[in-house]
Design an enzyme around this catalytic site. Structure first.
Site, mmCIF file in Angstrom:
data_model
loop_
_atom_site.group_PDB
_atom_site.id
_atom_site.type_symbol
_atom_site.label_atom_id
_atom_site.label_comp_id
_atom_site.label_asym_id
_atom_site.label_seq_id
_atom_site.Cartn_x
_atom_site.Cartn_y
_atom_site.Cartn_z
ATOM 1 N N CYS A 84 -6.466 1.953 5.173
ATOM 2 C CA CYS A 84 -7.010 0.541 5.464
ATOM 3 C C CYS A 84 -6.717 0.239 7.131
ATOM 4 O O CYS A 84 -5.722 0.869 7.590
ATOM 5 C CB CYS A 84 -6.831 -0.417 4.616
ATOM 6 S SG CYS A 84 -5.179 -1.060 4.690
ATOM 7 N N CYS A 102 -3.051 -0.927 7.441
ATOM 8 C CA CYS A 102 -2.153 0.426 7.367
ATOM 9 C C CYS A 102 -2.144 1.243 8.670
ATOM 10 O O CYS A 102 -1.417 1.718 9.194
ATOM 11 C CB CYS A 102 -2.233 1.223 6.028
ATOM 12 S SG CYS A 102 -1.655 0.468 4.774
ATOM 13 N N HIS A 142 0.977 -1.166 0.054
ATOM 14 C CA HIS A 142 0.156 -0.042 -0.193
ATOM 15 C C HIS A 142 0.953 1.365 0.170
ATOM 16 O O HIS A 142 2.110 1.240 0.498
ATOM 17 C CB HIS A 142 -1.038 0.096 1.223
ATOM 18 C CG HIS A 142 -1.941 -1.001 1.081
ATOM 19 N ND1 HIS A 142 -3.022 -0.906 2.079
ATOM 20 C CD2 HIS A 142 -2.067 -2.037 0.216
ATOM 21 C CE1 HIS A 142 -3.873 -2.260 1.623
ATOM 22 N NE2 HIS A 142 -3.349 -2.617 0.621
ATOM 23 N N GLU A 184 0.938 3.788 2.070
ATOM 24 C CA GLU A 184 1.050 4.032 3.054
ATOM 25 C C GLU A 184 2.410 3.399 3.503
ATOM 26 O O GLU A 184 3.488 3.907 4.477
ATOM 27 C CB GLU A 184 0.097 4.230 4.236
ATOM 28 C CG GLU A 184 -1.167 4.914 4.019
ATOM 29 C CD GLU A 184 -2.279 4.273 3.040
ATOM 30 O OE1 GLU A 184 -3.361 4.475 3.290
ATOM 31 O OE2 GLU A 184 -1.883 3.353 2.128
#
Length: 356
Positions: free
Chosen positions: A298, A301, A270, A272
């Site tokens: 999410c 994360c 992801h 992040e």
């Protein structure tokens, strides 16, 4: 603040300018090359599309755009508006000033034709209506696309100017009251459009980072900031050395599984995660770092964001796990907020929600 308005015939340029004058204390400025206000009329096969307006004060009329801009520059803290930008050269000159905002106004041809007939009290006969509309369309095309064959014409195509506008209004409003109400909601005077706030600036960088994403499911971008300086950026996609997701590298994403499904088989990192890995915990210590992401993180994360010591998370778009993410941040003492920048680009005024 200096607002320039460009647009097509009978789209509402002068109306938007008058709104700024009447409701926000702007002063309308002109150059001597501007069309002299006169009563609307028809003359043979040529339409005169100039509508009567309040005569300008002599001190608000300038020999040329350069003198006008010099005047405004010395008084940039005041509010000024022009609704006649003749060409790209003048626009480039205006746009160099940090207090200038370009707004375009447009509407469908048939809407503008009906406005012309209403504003000029012109009633085409049934036998000439098609010819009159065709003449109006030709005049409109000349202004928009620069198809005039007159070599002495000082006005070039308006379409390149309209394409450069930060705010592009689609004005299909059926009443002046509705137009003014939607313009009030739009908040044209928001200075974020002139010089982005830190939130706007960093969120724009996150959105730009997202354009590098190769994930087949969703593009996401992220920026980690400390003391208003970028520490790291990230976007989602397969790890270094693996085949890109967009080239088939992640089976889960390429199968198009729904949000939250098959995450255990997803090979994509992801945005992040990439940004946090790039930054490293040492650079994020003391809980002073802020994470900007164009999509709310999410749940997976969120726990990593907490672990490395991020103090605040700012996002622009929601996600299916927003509630779970918010709960994690709330318990860990991480501030979470949504940032919605002022509207830019194409805005359909008639579809804007008005305050109750």
């Amino acid at each position: 603040m200096f607002i320039g308005i460009c647009g097509s015939i009978c789209a509402g340029k002068s109306t938007v300018a008058q709104y700024l004058v009447d409701h926000h204390g702007f002063t309308h400025l002109y150059t001597s090359n501007d069309v002299i206000p006169q009563e609307p009329a028809t003359n043979g096969d040529t339409f005169s599309l100039r509508l009567a307006q309040r005569p300008p004060k002599p001190e608000h009329v300038f020999p040329n755009p350069t003198d006008l801009l010099d005047f405004v520059t010395r008084r940039w803290r005041e509010r000024w508006v022009v609704d006649n930008i003749p060409n790209e050269e003048v626009l480039d000159m205006y746009s160099r000033r940090p207090f200038f905002l370009l707004v375009s106004v447009d509407a469908p041809l048939t809407t503008r034709w009906r406005r012309f007939c209403s504003l000029t009290n012109y009633h085409p006969s049934s036998s000439s209506e098609n010819d009159d509309l065709a003449t109006f369309a030709t005049t409109s095309d000349t202004l928009l696309y620069g198809t005039s064959s007159d070599p002495k014409s000082l006005t070039t195509a308006q379409l390149p100017l309209m394409s450069a506008a930060s705010v592009r209004l689609l004005n299909t409003s059926t009443s002046l009251a509705h137009l003014y109400a939607t313009l009030g909601t739009l908040d044209l005077l928001n200075t974020d459009r002139l010089r982005p706030s830190w939130d706007s600036y960093f969120m724009s960088l996150a959105s730009l980072a997202a354009q590098r994403s190769n994930c087949m499911k969703r593009r996401v971008g992220c920026v980690v900031v400390r003391d208003k300086r970028v520490v790291s950026t990230g976007y989602n996609g397969t790890p270094r050395g693996l085949q890109n997701c967009g080239e088939g590298g992640c089976g889960r994403c390429n199968e198009g599984q729904g949000s939250g499904h098959g995450l255990a088989t997803c090979l994509c990192i992801h945005a992040e995660e990439n940004a946090l890995l790039e930054a490293g915990r040492e650079r994020l210590r003391d809980g002073a770092a802020v994470l900007y992401c164009d999509t709310c993180p999410c749940l997976t994360c969120s726990i990593k964001i907490v672990q490395v010591g991020i103090s605040e998370v700012v996002y622009s778009q929601g996600y299916s796990m927003d509630g779970q993410t918010a709960a994690v941040f709330r318990e860990a003492g991480v501030k979470l907020r949504q940032f919605v920048p002022p509207a830019k680009g194409l805005i359909h005024l008639e579809k804007m929600q008005l305050p109750e």
